[in-house]
Enzyme design. Structure first.
Site, PDB file in Angstrom:
ATOM      1  CE1 TYR A 102      44.034  35.221  46.505  1.00 42.16           C
ATOM      2  CE2 TYR A 102      44.091  35.174  48.909  1.00 42.16           C
ATOM      3  CZ  TYR A 102      43.382  35.078  47.721  1.00 42.16           C
ATOM      4  OH  TYR A 102      42.030  34.837  47.750  1.00 42.16           O
ATOM      5  NE  ARG A 147      36.915  27.260  37.850  1.00 37.83           N
ATOM      6  CZ  ARG A 147      38.120  26.713  37.910  1.00 37.83           C
ATOM      7  NH1 ARG A 147      38.250  25.401  37.798  1.00 37.83           N
ATOM      8  NH2 ARG A 147      39.195  27.472  38.065  1.00 37.83           N
ATOM      9  CG  ASP A 164      42.704  35.864  29.917  1.00 43.31           C
ATOM     10  OD1 ASP A 164      42.592  36.385  31.042  1.00 43.31           O
ATOM     11  OD2 ASP A 164      43.682  35.172  29.594  1.00 43.31           O
TER      12      ASP A 164
END
Length: 283
Positions: free
Chosen positions: A156, A16, A62
């Protein structure tokens, strides 16, 4: 002959958004595409590629689990005979300060963003070295020691900058083997599912389409791997330097001027200066 004819492109998180756009762009230009992602089995991207006459397989993977990364690489080689390009696109995003983030969330970002990217490259290296034009492309920003990037989302920022250090290190390490390693990051925010998670109205208001990154990625991975390596690229900069003039095609909100786009965070000051120079030259 199309630019990627006979080449195998291995893309993590390619089902995606940005990964999907890169997969389709590569397939349209002749590549055999391997989409490795957790939801690969239920994704429609391979069907889309087959519908336009391309070649592709989906491999459930994964990337945070080493054995799955290794198995995905071997599945690609079994199907297509080798790997010429690895695109490290898989990533996870948790935007919270240190006091609020859980260790499970921290571990997930470290496992996917940094460790997963490393694992994909590690197991693909023997095949990249056998390629006539081997490329590693990592979707990450240029590492920067600037406090403004760490004040709200330290975990992050650390995970994404670590990806950049890996990309830079691989360029030096793999240069004797003629394997290029480059990084790519957007100037603007990109209209993906991840954008909805950022929680910022400003970031969400005037983004660009994922296709701008796909076009920039395509240009990078079709360069001579012995000459173009070790670069931290910005999508619009890459395309302007390659001769693109129509950037309206990438706007989600028609008519958005470049100066009015929702600018992504983590873009370095020197990258902004170079882009400003190229925009001025185009006027």
């Amino acid at each position: 002959m199309r630019p990627l004819s006979g080449k195998t492109v291995f893309i993590t998180g390619g089902t995606r958004g940005i990964g999907r756009a890169i997969a389709i762009k590569c397939a349209k230009n002749g590549a055999q595409v391997v989409v490795a992602a957790r939801n690969a089995a239920t994704s429609t991207v391979v069907a889309e590629i087959l519908a336009i006459g391309g070649q592709a397989i989906a491999v459930p993977c994964d990337i945070q689990h080493e054995e799955q990364a290794a198995a995905a690489v071997e599945a690609a080689v079994e199907r297509f005979g080798g790997i010429d390009v690895v695109v490290n696109n898989a990533s996870t995003l948790v935007l919270r300060p240190t006091a609020d983030i859980t260790m499970n969330e921290y571990d997930l970002m470290a496992a996917i963003n940094t460790r997963g990217s490393f694992a994909a490259v590690k197991y693909a290296l023997p095949y990249l070295r056998n390629s006539a034009n081997g490329h590693i492309l990592t979707l990450c920003p240029k590492p920067q020691l600037d406090s403004k990037w760490f004040t709200r989302n330290t975990a992050y920022a650390v995970s994404k900058f670590s990806m950049g250090l890996m990309a830079f290190g691989l360029a030096a390490e793999q240069k004797p083997y003629r394997v290029a390693s480059n990084a790519l990051w957007p100037y603007s925010t990109i209209a993906t599912d991840g954008l909805a998670e950022c929680g910022s109205v400003e970031f969400q208001s005037r983004p660009r389409k994922p296709e701008i990154l796909a076009d920039a990625a395509f240009w990078i991975i079709t360069q001579d791997s012995t000459a173009f390596t070790g670069n931290f690229c910005i999508d619009e900069t890459v395309l302007r330097e390659a001769g693109t003039r129509d950037f309206e095609q990438y706007n989600v909100v028609a008519g958005t001027a470049p100066s009015d786009l929702s600018q992504d965070h983590l873009v370095a000051a020197d990258q902004l200066a170079r882009l400003a120079e190229l925009r001025q030259l185009a006027e």
